[in-house]
Design an enzyme around this catalytic site. Sequence first.
Site, PDB file in Angstrom:
ATOM      1  N   ASP A 293       0.911  -1.137   0.495  1.00  0.00           N
ATOM      2  CA  ASP A 293       0.037  -0.047  -0.185  1.00  0.00           C
ATOM      3  C   ASP A 293       0.840   1.496   0.092  1.00  0.00           C
ATOM      4  O   ASP A 293       1.729   1.092   0.101  1.00  0.00           O
ATOM      5  CB  ASP A 293      -0.751   0.222   1.572  1.00  0.00           C
TER       6      ASP A 293
ATOM      7  N   GLU B 215       3.008   5.316  -3.759  1.00  0.00           N
ATOM      8  CA  GLU B 215       3.012   5.886  -5.171  1.00  0.00           C
ATOM      9  C   GLU B 215       3.887   6.884  -5.180  1.00  0.00           C
ATOM     10  O   GLU B 215       4.531   7.473  -6.272  1.00  0.00           O
ATOM     11  CB  GLU B 215       1.635   6.661  -5.300  1.00  0.00           C
TER      12      GLU B 215
ATOM     13  N   ASP C  88      -9.073   3.269  -2.857  1.00  0.00           N
ATOM     14  CA  ASP C  88     -10.349   3.374  -1.992  1.00  0.00           C
ATOM     15  C   ASP C  88     -11.434   4.388  -3.108  1.00  0.00           C
ATOM     16  O   ASP C  88     -11.918   5.371  -3.155  1.00  0.00           O
ATOM     17  CB  ASP C  88      -9.542   4.915  -0.735  1.00  0.00           C
TER      18      ASP C  88
HETATM   19  O1  MIG Z   1      -3.766   5.889   4.564  1.00  0.00           O
HETATM   20  O2  MIG Z   1      -4.114   0.606   5.435  1.00  0.00           O
HETATM   21  O3  MIG Z   1      -5.702   2.060   0.116  1.00  0.00           O
HETATM   22  O4  MIG Z   1      -6.928  -0.490   1.518  1.00  0.00           O
HETATM   23  O5  MIG Z   1      -6.532   0.025   4.485  1.00  0.00           O
HETATM   24  C1  MIG Z   1      -4.947   5.207   4.855  1.00  0.00           C
HETATM   25  C2  MIG Z   1      -4.921   1.941   5.884  1.00  0.00           C
HETATM   26  C3  MIG Z   1      -3.836   3.956   3.710  1.00  0.00           C
HETATM   27  C4  MIG Z   1      -4.944   2.805   2.542  1.00  0.00           C
HETATM   28  C5  MIG Z   1      -5.430   1.555   1.216  1.00  0.00           C
HETATM   29  C6  MIG Z   1      -6.557   1.217   2.453  1.00  0.00           C
HETATM   30  C7  MIG Z   1      -5.876   0.725   3.786  1.00  0.00           C
HETATM   31  C8  MIG Z   1      -5.416   1.870   3.645  1.00  0.00           C
HETATM   32  N1  MIG Z   1      -4.786   2.899   3.899  1.00  0.00           N
END
Ligand code: MIG
Length: 804
Positions: A395, A398, A470
């Site tokens: 996650d 980017e 999201d």
């Molecule tokens: O700032 O880990 O897209 O699926 O649950 C949010 C918490 C960070 C973004 C991800 C989402 C995840 C969430 N993350």
Amino acid sequence: MLDIAKSERNKRISEGGVFKSYLTTEYGVEIETESFQYKISFYNEHTIRVHQTSHSQDCNPYSVVQSPKKISFQVEDNDNSLVITSESLDVVIDKSPILFTFLNKDGKILNQDEPGLGIQTQGEQKTIYKKLQSNERFVGLGEKTGPLDRSGNGYQNWNTDHFAYDIEADPLYASIPFYIGIHNGLSYGVFLDNSYKSHFNFGASNNRFSSFSVDSGDMDYYFFNGSVSEIIQSYTWLTGRMSLPPMWSIGYQQCRYSYYPDTEVLDVAKKFRDKDIPADVIVLDIHYMDEYKIFSWDKERFPNPDQMVDLLKEMGFEVVVICDPGIKTEGKYLPYDSGKKEDVFLKYPDGKYYEGEVWPGWCHFPDFTKEETRSWWKDMMKSYTDIGIKGFWNDMNEIATWGQMLPENIEFDFEGEGATTRKGRNIYGMQMARSAYEGASKNLDGKRPFILTRAGFAGVQRYSALWTGDNVANDEHMLLGVRMVNSLGLSGVPFSGYDVGGFAGNGQSNLFARWIQIGAFSPFFRGHSMINSHDSEPWSYGEEVEEISKNYIRLRYKLLPYIYHAFVQASESGTPVTRSLCIDYTTDDKIYAADFENQYLFGDNILVAPLASDQRYGKVYLPEGEWYEFFTDEQLAGGQEMIREYALEHLPLFIKASSIIPVYGDATQNSKNVGECLELHFYAGTDHSSTEYYEDDGVSYESSNGVFHRRLIEFAPSQKEIKIKEASGNYNSKIKKLKLVLHGFDQNELNNWKHGSIERKCYSYVQPISNFDPFEKDHRDNLKSENVFSTEIAYTNEEMVFNW
Ligand code: MIG
């Protein structure tokens, strides 16, 4: 002033270049102009690279995994043009200025540079303008919002974290600068191989051109010809294909931001088993960590992670953990200390570490564009792989940080070549996924890992599945997710999905019911929702929705042999698991219409027509051919629009006539418990068809050493024959019993069936819903059960032939 402007303009136009000389190379030609060199090389019969470069090349080392191939071609030097002819594709290159025209062997123009605009340079930015062809459509470009046919729209590629994005937002998390153009019964593909920020214009705000441009670096693109499916094959040949993921990752995955403590995780797992809802995976989001620090566990919430993983395994669950790239800048924290020692973190040009703030606080970020970093990451991952974790969810890559303004002067190693954020940002996520994939594969000693990523770039499919970030709990997002997954499939990423139920916001029960039905027909199938939203498990929305969820999750498991085969196809040819109808019905205008653009084929034969949650009448378009309504076996002629009534528990699903659908009718619990019976469903039709039944251990790479069980199944209606060819491979199939289920057959026709008793049977793929039982009334009336027959015999490896 006017004169300066004019000469500036002339300069820009001529900067595309005027031909000076050329030479023929092994793979194509090289052309010199006063300011550029053009290297034109064949990569295969259907793939040609056009690389405009100057003295210092600036290319993307990460996406393409092939090199040029020798094919036969001729070059003809005319006064005004060079003409390259090959077996399948011709290229005419005008000399003054340089302009490319790509033609097929019938002399039809597939694609050509816009004569007045051509290639233009403004500062570091380079743009190629392509003449807009009549009624030209554009599909692909990966994870983009918007319609299937992207004509009239423009997009940017710049990986961006976008919480609860708008349904027209752009850019999002992943960038794949590859699209397919379709016009006049022709199709071609373009892959712009440049990782700087890029821009695509498909006839937006103009009626003259489509264009693609790069903010810096070389104008370097690949041109593909062929049908849409051939173009996808060539593109995935060029940028690589997914290797088969572990079978368990194709099952249902339950996620939540976040399940904790360990007892809650175990409770959720147990609930699936108690309620008899199959599932394979529980996903741990950021709260498993100690203060969000990657490679650590919160000691109070998860005092014994190894024990928890073991208990989950006993219940038949695999564990996937979230991994964020940020390493908290805190002494006595191993990843930080060793990361500094091994010199793996991103730096500013003055040599100081870049620090950005994210969940753990201020962090450094590993430079995954460096081999040493990837190998260090592999070592760090041992803390997970050593306790039996095989799934890694990447996650925030980017890179997302608070402020969302990653400085553009950070330096990336780029395998020693060097780059800054401008070139590295779009690549970072993919290289993090690569580190996870390569690291876990090594650590797991021959077991397949499951890698999921949010950010990515062309070629990410070699390492990882991808989800669409999201999304929001509403109908528009549910349908947008379908289009994005289909678009990702067109763009080489076959293993993708969306947060089922919606991540942000609270959805109503009908929405969840629909979403889980559609999600069952998505390559990656995971329920997920955000912190502080209401519960969103299959049982959280009342009994009826629970039953619907259970039915569709079970259906997913019954269809595992069909789905696994679609994954095999994707890994061998790049053909996506969810197939936008533009692949097989490219020239049918209807499939691009707003009413029908969300429809797709799941695998070879199942057409899915997603409906919004409160839609009780579905407008469906069946393309040419004959079809069967999945639940009722009603036969329907294709090439027509229809409006049909659908109760909440019925997703519009249709099976192509002459299909063969392999099913594990007795699948329960998880992907390891699929039973010993293989059902083969045949749908009467006029065409001959074939498919394969493929089985392996689902967890190792042994299949590449021949340890698989694979056989061709042929269905020849006109010869009244079904042939199951001899099995190949060294894997001992778990199947003991074979059941043939014949749909739409005529009783009289089957009088000559000599292969054991055949009985007429009402077959249903899903259980009736208790409170609202369509099988009692409407459904059973509709069911053409008099036309469904089945027979059971022992399953053997030898060829089996059935005639009637
Ligand atoms: O700032 O880990 O897209 O699926 O649950 C949010 C918490 C960070 C973004 C991800 C989402 C995840 C969430 N993350």
